[in-house]
Design an enzyme around this catalytic site. Structure first.
Site, PDB file in Angstrom:
ATOM      1  N   HIS A 165       4.202  77.128  21.327  1.00 53.92           N
ATOM      2  CA  HIS A 165       4.320  78.091  22.423  1.00 53.92           C
ATOM      3  C   HIS A 165       4.351  77.329  23.750  1.00 53.92           C
ATOM      4  O   HIS A 165       3.907  76.181  23.822  1.00 53.92           O
ATOM      5  CB  HIS A 165       3.099  79.015  22.455  1.00 53.92           C
ATOM      6  N   CYS A 252      -5.422  81.129  22.992  1.00 51.70           N
ATOM      7  CA  CYS A 252      -4.956  82.202  22.098  1.00 51.70           C
ATOM      8  C   CYS A 252      -6.086  82.986  21.458  1.00 51.70           C
ATOM      9  O   CYS A 252      -5.856  84.035  20.858  1.00 51.70           O
ATOM     10  CB  CYS A 252      -3.982  81.688  21.066  1.00 51.70           C
TER      11      CYS A 252
HETATM   12  C1  CIR Z   1       0.588  81.242  14.458  1.00 52.22           C
HETATM   13  O1  CIR Z   1       1.324  80.351  13.984  1.00 52.22           O
HETATM   14  O2  CIR Z   1       1.046  82.275  14.932  1.00 52.22           O
HETATM   15  C2  CIR Z   1      -0.902  81.025  14.427  1.00 52.22           C
HETATM   16  N1  CIR Z   1      -1.274  80.325  13.248  1.00 52.22           N
HETATM   17  C3  CIR Z   1      -1.346  80.275  15.651  1.00 52.22           C
HETATM   18  C4  CIR Z   1      -1.077  81.019  16.925  1.00 52.22           C
HETATM   19  C5  CIR Z   1      -1.549  80.292  18.124  1.00 52.22           C
HETATM   20  N2  CIR Z   1      -1.305  81.068  19.285  1.00 52.22           N
HETATM   21  C6  CIR Z   1      -1.135  80.552  20.494  1.00 52.22           C
HETATM   22  O3  CIR Z   1      -1.098  79.333  20.659  1.00 52.22           O
HETATM   23  N3  CIR Z   1      -0.941  81.388  21.492  1.00 52.22           N
END
Ligand code: CIR
Length: 262
Positions: A165, A252
């Site tokens: 991201h 997150c």
């Molecule tokens: C994903 O791949 O969506 C989750 N395992 C990790 C999300 C992390 N979110 C973020 O950095 N905003």
């Protein structure tokens, strides 16, 4: 901006079944729960009222609650997460957000957008075009933001596969001051801002969060922590190993809100 509230969601039994490309092995749920509790305590120490939502057992990545919503002082919007397994996370989040901010907008198909791709530089928002956020989703969010008096610009992450991201690579910690990974894309968008570049080996720490008088940083990245302390910030290092295994950073794990009393 002073934050008053935070919304978190506890990781569930199936946390290890979430998406991951970290290659660091499966997370330990007990340790993840301890780290999550310490994170909630850290936000309380920063003066926030913290609501920890129950696990959403249909969605193993749902503790990464930043991705299904965008919250600004002018309202909130539910996203349409770019990973198919995460699309349904918005369903249980809607009534929660409505309790805080009233009616909530949403990104509509074929738009896709993850909150992790949205960085607020103080009323000017950068939106990453990533494997999770497409141009249609970014366009819908830009129009929503512009209608509320904010500016929005997109950053193409296509040539930066290590950035899941946008906020994997940048954090706004003050007006005019950001932390970034080395080689952050579209650096010209940061012209006029002071850029604290993390050193090689500390890239994970580029995702840190300014919460009122403190900066929450992942534990184990001493060079960035020292630099921030040297600039006069009070840092709060937090163990994040189990979330890192699932590609998750500090930002997150929460939606941070700034609500006026009454
Ligand atoms: C994903 O791949 O969506 C989750 N395992 C990790 C999300 C992390 N979110 C973020 O950095 N905003």
């Amino acid at each position: 901006m002073r934050f008053t509230h935070a919304i978190l969601r506890v990781p569930g039994q199936h946390f290890a079944q979430g998406l991951s490309s970290a290659g660091e092995g499966p997370p330990d749920l007990e340790r993840a729960l301890e780290q999550h509790a310490a994170y909630a305590d850290a936000l309380r120490a920063c003066g926030l009222q913290v609501e920890v939502l129950p696990a959403d057992l249909d969605h193993p990545d749902s503790c990464f609650v930043e991705d299904p919503a965008i919250v600004t002082e002018a309202g909130a919007l539910l996203t349409r997460p770019g990973a198919p397994s995460r699309l349904g996370e918005v369903v249980t989040l809607r009534p929660v957000l409505e309790r805080y901010v009233g009616s909530v907008s949403s990104i509509e198909a074929p738009g896709l957008l993850d909150g992790g791709d949205v960085c607020d530089l103080g009323g000017r928002f950068l939106i990453g075009l990533s494997g999770r956020t497409n141009a249609e989703g970014a366009g819908q969010l830009s129009r929503w933001l512009e209608a509320r008096g904010y500016q929005a610009e997109t950053v193409d992450l296509a040539d930066h596969p290590r950035l899941l991201h946008l906020k994997t690579g940048i954090s706004a910690i003050d007006e005019g001051r950001v932390v970034t990974v080395p080689g952050f894309p579209a650096a010209r968008l940061l012209d006029g801002m002071e850029r604290i570049e993390v050193e090689a080996g500390e890239e994970y720490a580029a995702n840190c969060i300014r919460v009122n008088d403190r900066v929450l940083v992942p534990a184990g990245y001493p060079r960035l922590t020292e630099r921030l302390e040297g600039l006069g910030y009070q840092t709060l290092p937090l163990p994040m190993s189990e979330f890192r295994r699932m590609d998750g950073g500090l930002s997150c794990l929460s939606l941070r809100l700034s609500l006026r009393p009454g």
